[in-house]
Design an enzyme around this catalytic site. Structure first.
Site, PDB file in Angstrom:
ATOM      1  N   LYS A 145      79.317   6.076  49.120  1.00 53.49           N
ATOM      2  CA  LYS A 145      78.088   6.236  48.338  1.00 53.49           C
ATOM      3  C   LYS A 145      76.986   5.437  49.011  1.00 53.49           C
ATOM      4  CE  LYS A 145      79.219   5.275  43.917  1.00 53.49           C
ATOM      5  NZ  LYS A 145      78.853   5.132  42.495  1.00 53.49           N
ATOM      6  N   HIS A 250      80.993  -2.172  33.335  1.00 52.52           N
ATOM      7  CA  HIS A 250      79.720  -1.842  33.968  1.00 52.52           C
ATOM      8  C   HIS A 250      78.722  -1.150  33.049  1.00 52.52           C
ATOM      9  CE1 HIS A 250      81.537  -3.157  37.642  1.00 52.52           C
ATOM     10  NE2 HIS A 250      80.473  -2.835  38.365  1.00 52.52           N
TER      11      HIS A 250
HETATM   12  N1  LIG Z   1      77.690   2.069  47.513  1.00 50.03           N
HETATM   13  C1  LIG Z   1      78.475   1.609  46.558  1.00 50.03           C
HETATM   14  O1  LIG Z   1      79.505   2.213  46.226  1.00 50.03           O
HETATM   15  C2  LIG Z   1      78.114   0.319  45.884  1.00 50.03           C
HETATM   16  C3  LIG Z   1      79.044  -0.315  45.053  1.00 50.03           C
HETATM   17  C4  LIG Z   1      78.706  -1.534  44.492  1.00 50.03           C
HETATM   18  C5  LIG Z   1      77.457  -2.095  44.742  1.00 50.03           C
HETATM   19  N2  LIG Z   1      76.566  -1.449  45.545  1.00 50.03           N
HETATM   20  C6  LIG Z   1      75.256  -2.022  45.850  1.00 50.03           C
HETATM   21  O2  LIG Z   1      75.468  -3.220  46.584  1.00 50.03           O
HETATM   22  C7  LIG Z   1      74.340  -4.061  46.407  1.00 50.03           C
HETATM   23  C8  LIG Z   1      74.807  -5.476  46.211  1.00 50.03           C
HETATM   24  O3  LIG Z   1      75.518  -5.886  47.349  1.00 50.03           O
HETATM   25  P1  LIG Z   1      75.719  -7.430  47.697  1.00 50.03           P
HETATM   26  O4  LIG Z   1      76.172  -8.154  46.499  1.00 50.03           O
HETATM   27  O5  LIG Z   1      76.526  -7.502  48.936  1.00 50.03           O
HETATM   28  O6  LIG Z   1      74.212  -7.927  47.915  1.00 50.03           O
HETATM   29  P2  LIG Z   1      73.298  -8.165  49.211  1.00 50.03           P
HETATM   30  O7  LIG Z   1      73.538  -7.175  50.253  1.00 50.03           O
HETATM   31  O8  LIG Z   1      71.925  -8.339  48.708  1.00 50.03           O
HETATM   32  O9  LIG Z   1      73.828  -9.587  49.725  1.00 50.03           O
HETATM   33  C9  LIG Z   1      73.659 -10.729  48.902  1.00 50.03           C
HETATM   34  C10 LIG Z   1      72.940 -11.853  49.657  1.00 50.03           C
HETATM   35  O10 LIG Z   1      73.844 -12.451  50.577  1.00 50.03           O
HETATM   36  C11 LIG Z   1      73.248 -12.540  51.863  1.00 50.03           C
HETATM   37  N3  LIG Z   1      74.354 -12.474  52.813  1.00 50.03           N
HETATM   38  C12 LIG Z   1      75.061 -11.399  53.199  1.00 50.03           C
HETATM   39  N4  LIG Z   1      76.099 -11.775  53.953  1.00 50.03           N
HETATM   40  C13 LIG Z   1      76.045 -13.108  54.063  1.00 50.03           C
HETATM   41  C14 LIG Z   1      76.872 -14.081  54.693  1.00 50.03           C
HETATM   42  N5  LIG Z   1      77.996 -13.739  55.321  1.00 50.03           N
HETATM   43  N6  LIG Z   1      76.497 -15.382  54.606  1.00 50.03           N
HETATM   44  C15 LIG Z   1      75.394 -15.743  53.915  1.00 50.03           C
HETATM   45  N7  LIG Z   1      74.603 -14.883  53.281  1.00 50.03           N
HETATM   46  C16 LIG Z   1      74.934 -13.570  53.350  1.00 50.03           C
HETATM   47  C17 LIG Z   1      72.268 -11.420  51.927  1.00 50.03           C
HETATM   48  O11 LIG Z   1      71.234 -11.701  52.845  1.00 50.03           O
HETATM   49  C18 LIG Z   1      71.746 -11.393  50.481  1.00 50.03           C
HETATM   50  O12 LIG Z   1      70.718 -12.335  50.313  1.00 50.03           O
HETATM   51  C19 LIG Z   1      73.555  -3.493  45.249  1.00 50.03           C
HETATM   52  O13 LIG Z   1      72.388  -2.875  45.716  1.00 50.03           O
HETATM   53  C20 LIG Z   1      74.480  -2.448  44.649  1.00 50.03           C
HETATM   54  O14 LIG Z   1      73.794  -1.364  44.076  1.00 50.03           O
HETATM   55  C21 LIG Z   1      76.880  -0.264  46.119  1.00 50.03           C
HETATM   56 ZN   LIG Z   2      79.865  -3.525  40.234  1.00 44.56          ZN
END
Ligand SMILES: NC(=O)c1ccc[n+]([C@@H]2O[C@H](COP(=O)([O-])OP(=O)(O)OC[C@H]3O[C@@H](n4cnc5c(N)ncnc54)[C@H](O)[C@@H]3O)[C@@H](O)[C@H]2O)c1
Ligand SMILES: [Zn+2]
Length: 359
Positions: A145, A250
Site C-alpha cells: 500500500k 485502529h
Molecule cells: N503503507 C502501509 O501499509 C502503512 C501501514 C502503516 C502505516 N503507514 C504509514 O506510515 C507512516 C508512519 O511511519 P513511521 O512511524 O515510520 O513514521 P516516519 O516515517 O515519519 O518516521 C518517524 C520519524 O523517525 C525518523 N527516523 C526514521 N528512521 C530513523 C532512524 N533509524 N533513526 C532515527 N530517526 C529515524 C524519521 O525521520 C521521522 O522523523 C504514516 O504515514 C502511516 O500512514 C503505512
Molecule cells: Zn497502525
C-alpha cells in the site's frame, strides 16, 4: 546471517530480509536487484543525515554506479501533493527512466511517498523498501500500500504497488527515539492479540529489554510480526475483507488521532488506547475475556504507551466514530478480541458504543 521471509504473491512475490549491519541487511538482498541499475534513493532529512553515507557505501558494494538522492522534509506533512511533485521533479531531472529503480530509505512516510511515486512514474517503476523505523519494518513496508494524504483525510490518494524486496537493518533502530520504537511496539502488540498468543507472551516476558533493544528476541519478534502482516496481505492483497483484522484498535485509534488534532497523539499511542478501549468494551459485552483486557492494558503501559482517555476526549471520540468509513448504517464494524490470538469483526450498534464511551 540475515533472516528471510517469503511473501508469496505469484509474479509479485518478494522477500523480507531482516539482518544486522549493512552487509547482510542491505548489500546482500539488494545486489541481485540493483547491480548495474540506475537507482534513485528517496529519504527524509533526518534519515539522510544519519544513514546517507552508510547507504551510499552499501549501494557502491551492490554495484550501483551512482545513485541520485531525493531528500524530503521529515514528518507526516511530506505525504503531500507538494512533496510528491518535488519528488517527481527530482526523479525526472535525474533521468530516471522506465528501467530505473526507486529505493525508499526511511520510515513509513518515506515508504508511502516513494512507493506512490514509483507506482505512478512512467506508469510504474520497480522499487525496494529499506525501512529504518520499527513501524515500517513490521507494518508499512510490507503489503504494497502506497500513497499520500489530502487535506480532507489521510491516505486518500494511493495505489497498490508491491516492492521487489524489503531490506531491514535492525541496527538502524539504535538511533530511533524511544517513543518511535514504542509506536512500532503498539503494532506488534496488535499482532499478538489478533493472531499470535506466543508473540504476545514474549512481549510480556521481555517488554523492557525489547524497548531498550537489548533483548536477543528482537529479531524473532520483528520477523514474527512481519510474517503476520505478510500472511494477511497474501490472503487479502487488495483488502477485500481479511485485512480488516489489522484494524484492531485502529477504528477507535484513528478517531482518537482525529479528535486530538493530527500530530498531538502519535499513531502508536492512539492505537494503544484504541486497543485497550475496544478490549474493555468487548469485556463489557461478554465478547472479550476481562483478563485479556487487563493484560493488554498492562503490556501497553510497559511499552510506555497510554491506555486511557480523559472524559472530554471520550466524549469527542463518541461524536467522531459516526464519521468513520467503517460505519455501515447505524452500526460500526469493530474488530473485537475473542481470546488471545483470535479476533472477530463485530457490527456493533453505534448508539451502544457511543453510550459506553460517554458513560
Ligand atoms: N503503507 C502501509 O501499509 C502503512 C501501514 C502503516 C502505516 N503507514 C504509514 O506510515 C507512516 C508512519 O511511519 P513511521 O512511524 O515510520 O513514521 P516516519 O516515517 O515519519 O518516521 C518517524 C520519524 O523517525 C525518523 N527516523 C526514521 N528512521 C530513523 C532512524 N533509524 N533513526 C532515527 N530517526 C529515524 C524519521 O525521520 C521521522 O522523523 C504514516 O504515514 C502511516 O500512514 C503505512
Ligand atoms: Zn497502525
Amino acid at each position: 546471517m540475515a533472516s528471510t521471509l517469503a511473501i508469496d504473491l505469484g509474479e509479485r512475490s518478494y522477500r523480507v530480509v531482516v539482518g544486522r549491519g549493512p552487509e547482510e541487511a542491505w548489500v546482500e538482498p539488494l545486489r541481485p536487484l540493483l547491480a548495474g541499475r540506475r537507482v534513485a534513493v528517496v529519504t527524509d532529512a533526518r534519515v539522510s543525515e544519519l544513514y546517507r553515507a552508510a547507504f551510499d557505501a552499501a549501494l557502491g558494494a551492490v554495484g550501483v554506479g551512482e545513485a541520485s538522492w531525493h531528500i524530503v522534509p521529515e514528518g507526516e506533512t511530506s505525504k503531500s501533493m507538494e512533496t510528491l511533485a518535488a519528488v517527481y521533479d527530482g526523479l525526472l531531472e535525474a533521468r530516471l527512466g522506465r528501467d530505473g529503480w526507486v529505493c525508499a530509505l526511511g520510515g513509513g512516510v518515506v515508504g508511502d511517498l516513494a512507493g506512490f511515486a514509483a507506482a505512478t512514474l512512467h506508469r510504474g517503476v520497480p522499487w525496494v523498501q529499506v525501512p529504518t523505523t520499527l513501524l515500517a519494518m513490521v507494518d508499512s513496508a510490507i503489503g504494497g500500500k502506497t500513497g499520500i494524504n489530502h487535506r480532507l483525510g489521510k491516505n486518500l490518494i494511493g495505489a497498490f504497488h508491491q516492492p521487489r524486496v524489503v531490506a531491514a537493518d535492525l541496527d538502524t533502530l539504535e538511533t530511533l527515539p524511544r517513543h518511535e520504537r514504542a509506536n512500532g511496539f503498539a503494532e506488534i502488540i496488535k499482532y499478538g492479540v489478533i493472531s499470535d498468543a506466543a508473540l504476545f507472551e514474549v512481549l510480556e516476558d521481555e517488554a523492557e529489554a525489547l524497548l531498550a533493544l537489548s533483548s536477543p528476541r528482537l529479531l524473532d519478534i520483528v520477523l514474527a510480526s512481519a510474517r503476520i502482516k505478510a500472511e494477511v496481505v497474501v490472503r487479502d492483497e487488495r483488502e477485500a475483507g481479511l485485512r480488516m483484522i489489522l484494524n484492531f484498535g485502529h477504528t477507535l485509534g484513528h478517531a482518537i488521532e482525529r479528535t486530538a488534532g493530527f500530530g498531538s497523539w502519535s499513531h502508536g499511542q492512539a492505537v494503544a488506547v484504541g486497543m485497550v478501549l475496544v478490549a474493555a468494551l468487548g469485556a463489557e459485552l461478554g465478547l472479550t475475556p476481562a483478563s485479556l483486557s487487563a493484560r493488554l492494558a498492562a503490556l501497553c503501559r510497559r511499552f510506555e504507551l497510554p491506555t486511557e482517555l480523559d472524559p472530554a476526549h471520550r466524549a469527542a471520540l463518541a461524536g467522531a466514530i459516526g464519521h468513520d468509513k467503517k460505519v455501515r448504517g447505524e452500526r460500526v464494524q469493530l474488530v473485537v478480541a475473542k481470546t488471545l490470538g483470535e479476533v472477530v469483526v463485530e457490527p456493533l450498534p453505534l448508539a451502544q458504543v457511543r453510550a459506553w464511551l460517554t458513560r
